[in-house]
Design a protein around this motif. Structure first.
Motif, mmCIF file in Angstrom:
data_model
loop_
_atom_site.group_PDB
_atom_site.id
_atom_site.type_symbol
_atom_site.label_atom_id
_atom_site.label_comp_id
_atom_site.label_asym_id
_atom_site.label_seq_id
_atom_site.Cartn_x
_atom_site.Cartn_y
_atom_site.Cartn_z
ATOM 1 N N THR A 58 31.056 25.066 -20.914
ATOM 2 C CA THR A 58 30.151 23.957 -20.612
ATOM 3 C C THR A 58 30.922 22.649 -20.657
ATOM 4 O OG1 THR A 58 28.293 25.124 -21.636
ATOM 5 C CG2 THR A 58 28.043 22.745 -21.331
ATOM 6 N N LYS A 60 30.286 18.660 -21.094
ATOM 7 C CA LYS A 60 29.267 17.717 -21.557
ATOM 8 C C LYS A 60 29.816 16.300 -21.447
ATOM 9 C CE LYS A 60 27.124 20.806 -24.906
ATOM 10 N NZ LYS A 60 26.738 20.981 -26.326
ATOM 11 N N ASN A 63 27.405 14.288 -24.858
ATOM 12 C CA ASN A 63 26.535 15.344 -25.395
ATOM 13 C C ASN A 63 25.457 15.836 -24.441
ATOM 14 O OD1 ASN A 63 27.771 15.761 -27.926
ATOM 15 N ND2 ASN A 63 26.864 13.842 -28.659
ATOM 16 N N SER A 65 24.836 18.195 -21.140
ATOM 17 C CA SER A 65 25.479 19.208 -20.298
ATOM 18 C C SER A 65 25.410 18.787 -18.829
ATOM 19 C CB SER A 65 24.770 20.547 -20.478
ATOM 20 O OG SER A 65 25.281 21.497 -19.577
ATOM 21 N N ASP A 68 27.957 24.200 -16.364
ATOM 22 C CA ASP A 68 28.247 25.304 -17.273
ATOM 23 C C ASP A 68 28.384 26.620 -16.521
ATOM 24 O OD1 ASP A 68 24.898 25.047 -18.552
ATOM 25 O OD2 ASP A 68 25.558 26.097 -16.783
#
Length: 139
Positions: A58, A60, A63, A65, A68
Protein backbone atom coordinates in the motif's frame (compact mmCIF):
# COMPACT_ATOMS: atom_id res chain seq x y z
CA UNK A 1 25.90 -6.43 -6.12
CA UNK A 2 23.06 -7.45 -8.43
CA UNK A 3 20.55 -5.31 -6.49
CA UNK A 4 22.85 -2.26 -6.79
CA UNK A 5 23.02 -2.81 -10.56
CA UNK A 6 19.22 -3.05 -10.87
CA UNK A 7 18.76 0.11 -8.80
CA UNK A 8 21.32 2.02 -10.86
CA UNK A 9 19.70 0.89 -14.12
CA UNK A 10 16.24 1.90 -12.90
CA UNK A 11 17.50 5.32 -11.78
CA UNK A 12 19.08 5.92 -15.17
CA UNK A 13 15.99 4.77 -17.07
CA UNK A 14 13.56 6.91 -15.07
CA UNK A 15 15.43 10.08 -15.99
CA UNK A 16 13.50 13.20 -15.03
CA UNK A 17 12.97 14.57 -11.53
CA UNK A 18 14.07 12.67 -8.47
CA UNK A 19 13.96 8.92 -8.14
CA UNK A 20 13.77 7.50 -4.65
CA UNK A 21 14.02 3.82 -3.84
CA UNK A 22 12.40 2.53 -0.67
CA UNK A 23 12.94 -1.07 0.39
CA UNK A 24 10.48 -2.82 2.70
CA UNK A 25 13.36 -4.34 4.66
CA UNK A 26 14.18 -0.78 5.79
CA UNK A 27 17.18 -0.27 3.54
CA UNK A 28 16.82 2.95 1.59
CA UNK A 29 18.83 3.56 -1.55
CA UNK A 30 18.06 6.87 -3.16
CA UNK A 31 19.21 9.57 -5.54
CA UNK A 32 17.06 12.09 -3.64
CA UNK A 33 17.15 11.74 0.14
CA UNK A 34 14.14 11.79 2.42
CA UNK A 35 13.80 15.31 3.77
CA UNK A 36 15.50 16.92 0.74
CA UNK A 37 13.56 19.24 -1.49
CA UNK A 38 11.61 18.41 -4.62
CA UNK A 39 10.97 21.49 -6.75
CA UNK A 40 7.36 22.47 -7.17
CA UNK A 41 6.40 21.49 -10.74
CA UNK A 42 8.99 18.66 -11.00
CA UNK A 43 8.35 14.92 -11.19
CA UNK A 44 8.95 12.69 -8.16
CA UNK A 45 9.25 8.92 -8.64
CA UNK A 46 9.39 6.65 -5.60
CA UNK A 47 10.10 2.94 -5.89
CA UNK A 48 9.32 0.50 -3.12
CA UNK A 49 10.79 -2.99 -3.37
CA UNK A 50 9.25 -5.69 -1.20
CA UNK A 51 11.35 -8.83 -1.24
CA UNK A 52 9.87 -11.29 -0.84
CA UNK A 53 6.48 -9.92 -1.86
CA UNK A 54 3.94 -11.68 0.35
CA UNK A 55 0.79 -10.34 -1.28
CA UNK A 56 0.28 -6.90 0.25
CA UNK A 57 1.53 -3.43 -0.67
CA UNK A 58 0.00 0.00 0.00
CA UNK A 59 1.14 3.54 -0.81
CA UNK A 60 -0.11 6.15 1.68
CA UNK A 61 0.13 9.92 1.44
CA UNK A 62 -0.20 11.50 4.90
CA UNK A 63 -1.78 8.27 6.21
CA UNK A 64 -4.39 8.10 3.42
CA UNK A 65 -4.20 5.06 1.12
CA UNK A 66 -3.73 6.13 -2.52
CA UNK A 67 -2.86 2.75 -4.10
CA UNK A 68 -2.66 -0.85 -2.97
CA UNK A 69 -2.11 -4.41 -4.10
CA UNK A 70 -3.51 -7.60 -2.64
CA UNK A 71 -1.64 -10.51 -4.24
CA UNK A 72 -2.11 -9.76 -7.97
CA UNK A 73 -5.10 -7.35 -7.81
CA UNK A 74 -3.98 -3.71 -7.59
CA UNK A 75 -6.06 -0.54 -7.43
CA UNK A 76 -5.67 3.22 -7.15
CA UNK A 77 -7.69 5.06 -4.52
CA UNK A 78 -6.66 8.60 -5.27
CA UNK A 79 -8.50 11.84 -5.78
CA UNK A 80 -5.52 13.00 -7.91
CA UNK A 81 -5.39 10.48 -10.81
CA UNK A 82 -4.07 13.19 -13.12
CA UNK A 83 -0.99 13.75 -10.90
CA UNK A 84 -0.53 10.41 -9.12
CA UNK A 85 0.30 7.21 -10.96
CA UNK A 86 1.06 3.76 -9.66
CA UNK A 87 2.98 1.03 -11.51
CA UNK A 88 3.03 -2.28 -9.64
CA UNK A 89 5.01 -5.36 -10.59
CA UNK A 90 3.87 -8.08 -8.20
CA UNK A 91 6.11 -10.71 -9.80
CA UNK A 92 9.26 -8.76 -8.84
CA UNK A 93 7.89 -6.93 -5.76
CA UNK A 94 8.68 -3.52 -7.29
CA UNK A 95 6.08 -0.77 -6.88
CA UNK A 96 6.52 2.68 -8.46
CA UNK A 97 4.62 5.74 -7.30
CA UNK A 98 4.90 8.91 -9.41
CA UNK A 99 3.78 12.44 -8.56
CA UNK A 100 3.78 14.74 -11.58
CA UNK A 101 3.78 17.63 -11.21
CA UNK A 102 4.83 17.99 -7.57
CA UNK A 103 2.74 20.61 -5.75
CA UNK A 104 3.18 22.33 -2.40
CA UNK A 105 0.29 20.21 -1.06
CA UNK A 106 2.50 17.11 -1.53
CA UNK A 107 4.77 18.28 1.31
CA UNK A 108 4.53 15.54 3.96
CA UNK A 109 4.97 11.80 4.48
CA UNK A 110 4.63 9.08 1.87
CA UNK A 111 4.54 5.52 3.17
CA UNK A 112 5.14 2.14 1.60
CA UNK A 113 3.36 -0.50 3.70
CA UNK A 114 3.79 -4.25 3.14
CA UNK A 115 1.08 -5.45 5.51
CA UNK A 116 3.27 -5.43 8.62
CA UNK A 117 6.12 -2.94 8.04
CA UNK A 118 6.05 0.69 6.96
CA UNK A 119 8.82 2.66 5.26
CA UNK A 120 8.30 6.45 5.33
CA UNK A 121 9.65 8.99 2.89
CA UNK A 122 9.42 12.67 3.88
CA UNK A 123 8.54 14.84 0.89
CA UNK A 124 9.70 18.45 1.13
CA UNK A 125 8.50 20.71 -1.68
CA UNK A 126 10.62 23.74 -2.54
CA UNK A 127 10.13 26.83 -4.67
CA UNK A 128 12.07 26.36 -7.94
CA UNK A 129 12.73 30.10 -8.24
CA UNK A 130 14.39 30.12 -4.82
CA UNK A 131 16.44 27.02 -5.67
CA UNK A 132 17.73 28.44 -8.96
CA UNK A 133 18.56 31.78 -7.29
CA UNK A 134 20.57 29.95 -4.62
CA UNK A 135 22.38 27.85 -7.23
CA UNK A 136 23.19 30.93 -9.28
CA UNK A 137 24.50 32.78 -6.23
CA UNK A 138 26.84 29.87 -5.39
CA UNK A 139 28.27 29.60 -8.94
Amino acid sequence: MKMESVILQAALLLGFGYTTFISANFEITTTGNSGEGFSQGSEAILACTINPYTGSQTWKVDNVSVADCGFVLCSENTSNPERYSFMPNVSTGNFLFTINPVEYADDGNIDCFDGSNTETFTMVVTDPSTTSTTETAQS
